[in-house]
Scaffold this active site. Sequence first.
Site, PDB file in Angstrom:
ATOM      1  N   SER A  55     -68.445 -15.672  71.895  1.00 25.48           N
ATOM      2  CA  SER A  55     -69.482 -16.997  71.959  1.00 25.48           C
ATOM      3  C   SER A  55     -68.672 -18.079  71.614  1.00 25.48           C
ATOM      4  CB  SER A  55     -70.447 -16.705  71.113  1.00 25.48           C
ATOM      5  OG  SER A  55     -71.389 -17.956  71.006  1.00 25.48           O
TER       6      SER A  55
ATOM      7  N   TYR B 150     -74.543 -14.399  62.768  1.00 29.41           N
ATOM      8  CA  TYR B 150     -74.209 -14.336  64.431  1.00 29.41           C
ATOM      9  C   TYR B 150     -72.849 -14.542  64.385  1.00 29.41           C
ATOM     10  CZ  TYR B 150     -74.302 -15.197  69.554  1.00 29.41           C
ATOM     11  OH  TYR B 150     -74.109 -15.071  70.934  1.00 29.41           O
TER      12      TYR B 150
HETATM   13  N1  LIG Z   1     -77.122 -16.767  75.812  1.00 29.42           N
HETATM   14  C1  LIG Z   1     -76.246 -17.566  75.371  1.00 29.42           C
HETATM   15  O1  LIG Z   1     -76.261 -18.626  75.458  1.00 29.42           O
HETATM   16  C2  LIG Z   1     -75.062 -16.893  74.897  1.00 29.42           C
HETATM   17  C3  LIG Z   1     -73.777 -17.651  74.525  1.00 29.42           C
HETATM   18  C4  LIG Z   1     -72.621 -17.025  74.288  1.00 29.42           C
HETATM   19  C5  LIG Z   1     -72.487 -15.487  73.777  1.00 29.42           C
HETATM   20  N2  LIG Z   1     -73.732 -14.794  74.362  1.00 29.42           N
HETATM   21  C6  LIG Z   1     -73.601 -13.330  74.237  1.00 29.42           C
HETATM   22  O2  LIG Z   1     -73.964 -12.754  75.541  1.00 29.42           O
HETATM   23  C7  LIG Z   1     -74.222 -11.438  75.282  1.00 29.42           C
HETATM   24  C8  LIG Z   1     -75.422 -11.233  76.320  1.00 29.42           C
HETATM   25  O3  LIG Z   1     -76.558 -12.257  75.764  1.00 29.42           O
HETATM   26  P1  LIG Z   1     -77.727 -12.670  76.959  1.00 29.42           P
HETATM   27  O4  LIG Z   1     -77.623 -14.164  76.659  1.00 29.42           O
HETATM   28  O5  LIG Z   1     -77.345 -12.344  78.228  1.00 29.42           O
HETATM   29  O6  LIG Z   1     -78.851 -12.248  76.087  1.00 29.42           O
HETATM   30  P2  LIG Z   1     -79.772 -11.125  76.577  1.00 29.42           P
HETATM   31  O7  LIG Z   1     -80.827 -10.949  75.502  1.00 29.42           O
HETATM   32  O8  LIG Z   1     -80.154 -11.313  77.985  1.00 29.42           O
HETATM   33  O9  LIG Z   1     -78.909  -9.603  76.707  1.00 29.42           O
HETATM   34  C9  LIG Z   1     -78.637  -8.790  75.632  1.00 29.42           C
HETATM   35  C10 LIG Z   1     -79.022  -7.307  76.079  1.00 29.42           C
HETATM   36  O10 LIG Z   1     -78.353  -6.487  75.200  1.00 29.42           O
HETATM   37  C11 LIG Z   1     -79.426  -5.584  75.030  1.00 29.42           C
HETATM   38  N3  LIG Z   1     -79.232  -4.841  73.796  1.00 29.42           N
HETATM   39  C12 LIG Z   1     -79.788  -5.314  72.322  1.00 29.42           C
HETATM   40  N4  LIG Z   1     -79.619  -4.486  71.754  1.00 29.42           N
HETATM   41  C13 LIG Z   1     -78.877  -3.378  72.359  1.00 29.42           C
HETATM   42  C14 LIG Z   1     -78.169  -2.205  71.809  1.00 29.42           C
HETATM   43  N5  LIG Z   1     -78.600  -1.770  70.315  1.00 29.42           N
HETATM   44  N6  LIG Z   1     -77.787  -1.205  72.583  1.00 29.42           N
HETATM   45  C15 LIG Z   1     -77.788  -1.549  73.885  1.00 29.42           C
HETATM   46  N7  LIG Z   1     -78.228  -2.826  74.326  1.00 29.42           N
HETATM   47  C16 LIG Z   1     -78.755  -3.436  73.559  1.00 29.42           C
HETATM   48  C17 LIG Z   1     -80.617  -6.064  75.381  1.00 29.42           C
HETATM   49  O11 LIG Z   1     -81.867  -5.235  75.940  1.00 29.42           O
HETATM   50  C18 LIG Z   1     -80.339  -7.006  76.526  1.00 29.42           C
HETATM   51  O12 LIG Z   1     -80.503  -6.469  77.637  1.00 29.42           O
HETATM   52  C19 LIG Z   1     -74.657 -11.344  73.780  1.00 29.42           C
HETATM   53  O13 LIG Z   1     -73.351 -10.743  73.379  1.00 29.42           O
HETATM   54  C20 LIG Z   1     -74.601 -12.879  73.335  1.00 29.42           C
HETATM   55  O14 LIG Z   1     -74.491 -12.595  72.057  1.00 29.42           O
HETATM   56  C21 LIG Z   1     -74.869 -15.472  74.867  1.00 29.42           C
END
Ligand SMILES: NC(=O)c1ccc[n+]([C@@H]2O[C@H](COP(=O)([O-])OP(=O)(O)OC[C@H]3O[C@@H](n4cnc5c(N)ncnc54)[C@H](O)[C@@H]3O)[C@@H](O)[C@H]2O)c1
Length: 262
Positions: A144, A157
């Site tokens: 991130s 985080y």
């Molecule tokens: N959304 C943003 O703005 C953003 C920005 C930078 C980084 N990220 C990172 O991108 C990645 C995806 O996030 P997102 O925004 O798509 O969120 P999201 O909540 O849509 O996706 C996260 C997924 O991880 C799964 N998950 C959670 N705990 C789990 C576990 N213990 N085992 C297996 N699966 C598990 C959830 O069920 C979900 O499907 C994350 O690592 C997040 O930190 C997101």
Amino acid sequence: MDVLPLKDKIAIITGSASGIGQGIAIRYAREGAHVACGDLNVEGAQKTVDEIKTIGRESMAVRLDVTKSADVEAMARSVFERFGRIDILVNSAGVISANFITEVSESTWDAIIAVDLKGTFLCMREIAKYMIQQKSGKIISISSKSGKKGGLWLAAYCSAKFGIVGLTQSVALDLAPYKVNVNAICPGNVFSTPMWDLLDVEYSKKLGVPPDQVRKMYIEKVPLGRGCTVDDVANVAVFLASSYSDYLTGQAINVTGGQEVH
Ligand SMILES: NC(=O)c1ccc[n+]([C@@H]2O[C@H](COP(=O)([O-])OP(=O)(O)OC[C@H]3O[C@@H](n4cnc5c(N)ncnc54)[C@H](O)[C@@H]3O)[C@@H](O)[C@H]2O)c1
């Protein structure tokens, strides 16, 4: 290179029931890969699989808790048994919570570090065993912009996401002799995700502004003037999974519209 950059590659994507992981899984299929979708939310992962099958690629859903080494081992085994190799791992499973430092409970800290950092480590460690045998592979982890710069209310985080950058640099050195590339992506704010549905509410309360104002405030910090999209992240994830990135390892690439430059 084939017309499709990921033609017939075998990919595992964690966290592929929704958001960024789901977007990358579907995009990889469009670029020619067969994709195993691992997630705690196996029904959601199955929906991703169903969509991938309509593209004409093979796919399977795996119930996966990335914090459990037995789950990770079972997933790798089942994917290998079905496809005979594992070419690409994308670590996208993640959770977030925004709390002022004195309000970060031990259980919140433990949960975020367990999923975001330990989960990434466990998946890398297990899939690396297959890639070492093959003497090839691509490992991509979703860190991130919070993995490059500290963020307000994001002690746990940011610690996990900074950790992914260090993990990526270290494992890249371990696996370089085996021609396994290990890189990370550092996206900016991807507002279309369930993660931001949660953050809208948390930030709105903390900042004392309506939820629709929260995104406006965050977009104002982006030089390119818009939020990050799942496609922006998937574009880089395709590059990092393809042979175009063969001479690139240990990197954590910002996809932040210019917000983060280090
Ligand atoms: N959304 C943003 O703005 C953003 C920005 C930078 C980084 N990220 C990172 O991108 C990645 C995806 O996030 P997102 O925004 O798509 O969120 P999201 O909540 O849509 O996706 C996260 C997924 O991880 C799964 N998950 C959670 N705990 C789990 C576990 N213990 N085992 C297996 N699966 C598990 C959830 O069920 C979900 O499907 C994350 O690592 C997040 O930190 C997101």
